[in-house]
Scaffold this motif. Structure first.
Motif, short mmCIF file in Angstrom:
data_model
loop_
_atom_site.label_atom_id
_atom_site.label_comp_id
_atom_site.label_asym_id
_atom_site.label_seq_id
_atom_site.Cartn_x
_atom_site.Cartn_y
_atom_site.Cartn_z
N GLY A 53 22.89 34.88 68.91
CA GLY A 53 22.46 34.04 67.76
C GLY A 53 21.84 34.82 66.52
O GLY A 53 22.35 34.44 65.60
N LEU A 54 21.06 35.44 67.03
CA LEU A 54 20.36 36.50 65.91
C LEU A 54 21.34 37.00 65.24
O LEU A 54 21.37 37.54 64.23
N GLY A 55 22.20 37.99 66.23
CA GLY A 55 23.17 38.92 65.71
C GLY A 55 24.20 37.97 64.72
O GLY A 55 24.67 38.89 63.58
N ILE A 56 24.39 36.88 65.22
CA ILE A 56 25.33 36.27 64.21
C ILE A 56 24.78 35.96 62.93
O ILE A 56 25.53 36.22 61.87
N GLY A 57 23.64 35.58 62.92
CA GLY A 57 22.91 34.95 61.39
C GLY A 57 22.92 36.55 60.75
O GLY A 57 23.13 36.63 59.55
N ALA A 58 22.53 37.42 61.39
CA ALA A 58 22.40 38.86 60.60
C ALA A 58 23.61 39.45 60.08
O ALA A 58 23.93 40.06 58.95
N THR A 59 24.74 39.25 60.83
CA THR A 59 25.99 39.75 60.73
C THR A 59 26.67 39.06 59.59
O THR A 59 27.38 39.51 58.71
N VAL A 60 26.50 37.70 59.82
CA VAL A 60 27.10 36.94 58.53
C VAL A 60 26.36 37.27 57.38
O VAL A 60 26.97 37.31 56.17
N GLY A 61 25.25 37.63 57.46
CA GLY A 61 24.46 37.89 56.23
C GLY A 61 24.77 38.96 55.63
O GLY A 61 24.98 39.42 54.36
N VAL A 62 25.14 40.16 56.39
CA VAL A 62 25.47 41.50 55.99
C VAL A 62 26.79 41.36 55.55
O VAL A 62 27.26 42.11 54.32
N VAL A 63 27.86 40.80 56.09
CA VAL A 63 29.17 40.91 55.95
C VAL A 63 29.24 40.09 54.40
O VAL A 63 29.92 40.65 53.45
N SER A 64 28.61 38.81 54.39
CA SER A 64 28.73 38.10 53.07
C SER A 64 28.33 38.80 51.84
O SER A 64 28.67 38.51 50.67
N SER A 65 27.08 39.26 52.06
CA SER A 65 26.37 40.09 50.84
C SER A 65 27.05 41.22 50.60
O SER A 65 26.79 41.64 49.25
#
Length: 156
Positions: A73-85
């Motif tokens: 779950g933490l990885g999902i949040g960080a990855t969504v943040g990185v990819v979108s930004s």
């Protein structure tokens, strides 16, 4: 997705792309409405990140039959943040370089950014402003999603 090939990376990249597109669409709508000078409104797009992370975690949990590990779950949040930004940062670089260099000047004039902000530092700040909140949003969301009994309402 096949059941055996579910990975949090695939889900989070997909939703990261969707959130990045939402950021761009919001930016363009702000431009059409003449609101680029109101820098504070750009922070409203953080809601897209919150919604995207929650939907991505929910989707992953549903695809993995209700099982989600905390660090996934933490990885999902960080990855969504990185990819979108990263998507937004690349778009901003293209937008400022090709269409409207005055946007960077408006950022420099605002109290929210340093006067000496360059295009490269804007890109870096954009990625940081997406990645760190993405991790914290996932941390908060996982307090809910980590419970076995948690389920999201089914679509009608």
């Amino acid at each position: 997705m096949a059941t055996g090939k579910i990975s949090y990376q695939n889900v989070s990249i997909k939703y990261g792309i969707l959130v990045g597109i939402a950021h761009i669409v919001y930016f363009l709508i702000m431009g059409v409405l003449g609101l680029h000078d109101v820098i504070e409104l750009s922070f409203i797009s953080g809601l897209f990140l919150v919604i995207g992370i929650i939907i991505a975690i929910s989707k992953f949990k549903r695809l993995s039959h209700g099982a989600i590990r905390y660090f996934e779950g933490l990885g999902i949040g960080a990855t969504v943040g990185v990819v979108s930004s990263v998507i937004l940062a690349i778009f901003l670089a293209i937008y400022i370089s090709v269409f409207d260099a005055t946007y960077l000047e408006n950022l420099q004039a605002s109290a929210l950014f340093p006067e000496s902000i360059s295009l490269l530092s804007l890109m870096l700040l954009t990625v940081i402003y997406g990645t760190i909140p993405g991790f914290f949003i996932a941390f908060i969301a996982m307090q809910w999603f980590k419970r076995e009994g948690h389920s999201m309402p089914e679509r009608v």
